[in-house]
Design a protein around this motif. Structure first.
Motif, PDB file in Angstrom:
ATOM      1  N   THR A  12       0.802  -1.183   0.117  1.00  0.00           N
ATOM      2  CA  THR A  12      -0.207  -0.007   0.078  1.00  0.00           C
ATOM      3  C   THR A  12       0.875   1.225   0.078  1.00  0.00           C
ATOM      4  O   THR A  12       0.323   2.419   0.279  1.00  0.00           O
ATOM      5  CB  THR A  12      -0.787  -0.040   1.226  1.00  0.00           C
ATOM      6  N   HIS A  16       7.748   1.341   6.078  1.00  0.00           N
ATOM      7  CA  HIS A  16       8.366   2.006   7.016  1.00  0.00           C
ATOM      8  C   HIS A  16       9.102   1.408   8.191  1.00  0.00           C
ATOM      9  O   HIS A  16       9.061   0.068   8.275  1.00  0.00           O
ATOM     10  CB  HIS A  16       7.322   3.141   7.696  1.00  0.00           C
ATOM     11  N   LYS A 112      -9.543   2.052  10.187  1.00  0.00           N
ATOM     12  CA  LYS A 112      -9.096   2.300   8.725  1.00  0.00           C
ATOM     13  C   LYS A 112     -10.306   2.895   7.704  1.00  0.00           C
ATOM     14  O   LYS A 112     -10.023   3.874   7.082  1.00  0.00           O
ATOM     15  CB  LYS A 112      -9.090   0.768   7.896  1.00  0.00           C
ATOM     16  N   ASP A 151      -0.151  -4.750  16.150  1.00  0.00           N
ATOM     17  CA  ASP A 151      -1.599  -4.401  15.451  1.00  0.00           C
ATOM     18  C   ASP A 151      -2.320  -5.594  15.035  1.00  0.00           C
ATOM     19  O   ASP A 151      -3.473  -5.528  14.711  1.00  0.00           O
ATOM     20  CB  ASP A 151      -1.317  -2.926  14.530  1.00  0.00           C
ATOM     21  N   ILE A 188       5.471   0.301  16.897  1.00  0.00           N
ATOM     22  CA  ILE A 188       6.278   1.824  16.531  1.00  0.00           C
ATOM     23  C   ILE A 188       5.177   2.910  16.341  1.00  0.00           C
ATOM     24  O   ILE A 188       4.372   2.586  15.569  1.00  0.00           O
ATOM     25  CB  ILE A 188       7.141   1.501  15.400  1.00  0.00           C
ATOM     26  N   LYS A 197      -0.338   4.535  15.975  1.00  0.00           N
ATOM     27  CA  LYS A 197       0.827   3.679  15.121  1.00  0.00           C
ATOM     28  C   LYS A 197       1.236   4.268  13.960  1.00  0.00           C
ATOM     29  O   LYS A 197       0.349   4.836  13.153  1.00  0.00           O
ATOM     30  CB  LYS A 197       0.394   2.230  15.371  1.00  0.00           C
ATOM     31  N   SER A 199       2.137   4.155  10.337  1.00  0.00           N
ATOM     32  CA  SER A 199       1.309   3.493   9.285  1.00  0.00           C
ATOM     33  C   SER A 199       1.618   3.950   7.743  1.00  0.00           C
ATOM     34  O   SER A 199       1.835   5.146   7.846  1.00  0.00           O
ATOM     35  CB  SER A 199      -0.168   3.759   9.573  1.00  0.00           C
ATOM     36  N   LYS A 200       1.697   3.049   7.018  1.00  0.00           N
ATOM     37  CA  LYS A 200       1.975   3.453   5.506  1.00  0.00           C
ATOM     38  C   LYS A 200       1.080   4.361   4.773  1.00  0.00           C
ATOM     39  O   LYS A 200       1.386   5.339   4.173  1.00  0.00           O
ATOM     40  CB  LYS A 200       2.157   2.226   4.718  1.00  0.00           C
ATOM     41  N   SER A 201      -0.275   4.344   5.183  1.00  0.00           N
ATOM     42  CA  SER A 201      -1.200   5.033   4.624  1.00  0.00           C
ATOM     43  C   SER A 201      -1.530   6.120   5.325  1.00  0.00           C
ATOM     44  O   SER A 201      -2.249   7.164   4.961  1.00  0.00           O
ATOM     45  CB  SER A 201      -2.357   4.232   4.174  1.00  0.00           C
TER      46      SER A 201
HETATM   47  N1  AQP Z   1       3.739   0.737  13.544  1.00  0.00           N
HETATM   48  C1  AQP Z   1       3.960  -0.394  13.467  1.00  0.00           C
HETATM   49  N2  AQP Z   1       4.584  -1.135  14.430  1.00  0.00           N
HETATM   50  C2  AQP Z   1       5.141  -2.168  14.371  1.00  0.00           C
HETATM   51  N3  AQP Z   1       4.818  -3.161  13.339  1.00  0.00           N
HETATM   52  C3  AQP Z   1       4.021  -2.766  12.382  1.00  0.00           C
HETATM   53  N4  AQP Z   1       3.425  -3.269  11.296  1.00  0.00           N
HETATM   54  C4  AQP Z   1       2.561  -2.235  10.774  1.00  0.00           C
HETATM   55  N5  AQP Z   1       2.740  -1.082  11.390  1.00  0.00           N
HETATM   56  C5  AQP Z   1       3.668  -1.359  12.516  1.00  0.00           C
HETATM   57  C6  AQP Z   1       3.635  -4.485  11.048  1.00  0.00           C
HETATM   58  O1  AQP Z   1       3.846  -4.620   9.702  1.00  0.00           O
HETATM   59  C7  AQP Z   1       3.449  -5.738   8.910  1.00  0.00           C
HETATM   60  C8  AQP Z   1       2.801  -5.429   7.855  1.00  0.00           C
HETATM   61  O2  AQP Z   1       1.688  -4.620   7.940  1.00  0.00           O
HETATM   62  P1  AQP Z   1       0.428  -4.594   6.856  1.00  0.00           P
HETATM   63  O3  AQP Z   1       1.417  -4.065   5.515  1.00  0.00           O
HETATM   64  O4  AQP Z   1      -0.392  -5.778   6.513  1.00  0.00           O
HETATM   65  O5  AQP Z   1      -0.558  -3.591   7.223  1.00  0.00           O
HETATM   66  P2  AQP Z   1      -0.797  -2.792   8.492  1.00  0.00           P
HETATM   67  O6  AQP Z   1      -0.451  -3.617   9.767  1.00  0.00           O
HETATM   68  O7  AQP Z   1      -2.015  -2.220   8.419  1.00  0.00           O
HETATM   69  O8  AQP Z   1       0.500  -1.774   8.392  1.00  0.00           O
HETATM   70  P3  AQP Z   1       0.670  -0.497   8.114  1.00  0.00           P
HETATM   71  O9  AQP Z   1       1.949   0.189   7.671  1.00  0.00           O
HETATM   72  O10 AQP Z   1      -0.364   0.631   8.778  1.00  0.00           O
HETATM   73  O11 AQP Z   1      -0.294  -0.200   6.514  1.00  0.00           O
HETATM   74  P4  AQP Z   1      -1.434   0.412   6.099  1.00  0.00           P
HETATM   75  O12 AQP Z   1      -1.246   1.822   6.181  1.00  0.00           O
HETATM   76  O13 AQP Z   1      -1.617   0.100   4.603  1.00  0.00           O
HETATM   77  O14 AQP Z   1      -2.457  -0.181   6.925  1.00  0.00           O
HETATM   78  C9  AQP Z   1       2.558  -6.423   9.985  1.00  0.00           C
HETATM   79  O15 AQP Z   1       3.097  -7.257  10.713  1.00  0.00           O
HETATM   80  C10 AQP Z   1       2.000  -5.415  11.071  1.00  0.00           C
HETATM   81  O16 AQP Z   1       1.988  -5.883  12.247  1.00  0.00           O
END
Ligand code: AQP
Length: 332
Positions: A12, A16, A112, A151, A188, A197, A199-201
């Protein structure tokens, strides 16, 4: 036979340091002790609107980052989820198995939806039912452990419950997996808001340190990170922003609690930020260099994705066939 692990990330956006410290780095550390299967979950990514061209590109970039971080493609399967249709087929069976109330309790759906600025009337239904797809991802491979960040704990718990429910209804079909969290860095937080937390998005310009950020940008981001009004690190009760910076340092360095305390207790925030910056940049540099080499050789990258999908597809097919037979779906 080594126990199997399965995990994945959504393409997505750029990964990070939360993705790295919470999941990817742990995968690298344990890859030799298990039979690892790592996925790039593009079917999950489309639960919110994606630019089609960018999504395809992101799949290869995430694959390159897995390898650049140290995932060994000779040991680990690294493939794109949509290449194996069994994920979707089993997800439908689970969508019909999981009670509505279980999905309704998932907190990530609400957060989300908020993040996407949507309401229940406009958001895609996939965002609501995707935990069933995530359960399918994991259970298809009969994984023993799922290494993820904190998460995702709620989703793994749901996956366990779905496995139990299916096994009770139709007879033992799925191995019930366990969550594997890192001891430091499981969550993180955003640099601009340490109550949320990373987050990519998330769109905030000072929110996340991406794995490909150049050293100058990392310095700027950490320099702007939210702290608090205390003069220096209050070790016993640091504010959330300072605690987050300390966690980032400890997760990257591997220092013990005792060493962290004797080094950082009372340290002024300017000095702390300088040291965190140095630590992060020193760990990202080799990943960035290797990433550059890997994305320059697309045919090789695509071959890794193709060969991995070919290798794991029979495992997925075997489980799917069994689940279909158990549920009474027609076959000749
Ligand atoms: N902030 C975080 N700290 C530690 N671990 C994290 N993960 C995500 N954010 C943190 C872990 O990274 C893996 C991949 O996650 P994902 O891509 O399936 O989606 P997510 O958990 O929803 O991560 P993002 O970065 O917040 O993505 P978006 O914004 O697209 O929803 C998982 O193992 C997750 O636990």
């Amino acid at each position: 036979m080594k126990p199997r692990i399965f995990s994945g990330m959504q393409p997505t956006g750029e990964l990070h340091i939360g993705n790295y410290l919470g999941a990817l780095r742990g995968w690298v550390e344990i890859q030799h002790d298990y039979e690892p299967i790592f996925c790039i979950v593009d079917l999950h990514a489309i639960t919110v609107r994606q630019d089609p061209k960018q999504l395809r590109e992101n799949c290869e970039r995430v694959a390159a980052l897995y390898l650049a971080a140290g995932i060994d493609p000779d040991r680990c399967a690294v493939f794109v989820q949509s290449q194996i249709p069994a994920h979707v087929e089993l997800a439908w069976i689970f969508t019909c198995t999981v009670p509505f109330g279980w999905l309704n309790r998932m907190t990530q759906f609400k957060s989300k939806m908020q993040q996407a600025g949507s309401s229940r009337d406009s958001i895609g239904t996939g965002l609501f039912v995707y935990p069933a797809l995530m359960a399918a991802d994991i259970l298809l491979y009969q994984a023993r452990f799922v290494p993820v960040g904190d998460d995702q704990s709620q989703h793994i718990e749901l996956t366990r419950n779905i496995a139990h429910r299916f096994n009770n209804l139709y007879g033992k079909t799925f191995r019930v997996p366990s969550t594997k969290l890192p001891t430091v860095g499981a969550r993180i937080m955003g640099l601009d808001d340490p109550t949320k937390k990373m987050s990519k998005s998330s769109t905030g310009p000072n929110h996340a340190i991406r794995l490909l950020d150049p050293p100058g940008r990392v310095k700027k981001l950490i320099g702007r990170a939210v702290t608090d009004s205390q003069p220096g690190v209050n070790w016993g009760a640091p504010g959330p922003g300072v605690a987050n910076l300390l966690t980032v340092f400890q997760a990257f360095s591997g220092w013990s609690d005792r060493r962290m305390e004797s080094h950082f207790a009372g340290m002024r925030y300017g000095t702390l930020k300088g040291q965190v910056t140095e630590m992060v940049n020193s760990k990202l540099a080799p990943i960035q260099q290797r990433y550059g080499e890997l994305v320059a050789d697309r045919p090789q990258l695509r071959e890794v994705l193709r060969a991995s999908a070919e290798r794991v597809a029979p495992i997925a097919q075997r489980t799917l066939r069994r689940a279909k037979r158990r549920t009474g779906l027609y076959s000749v």
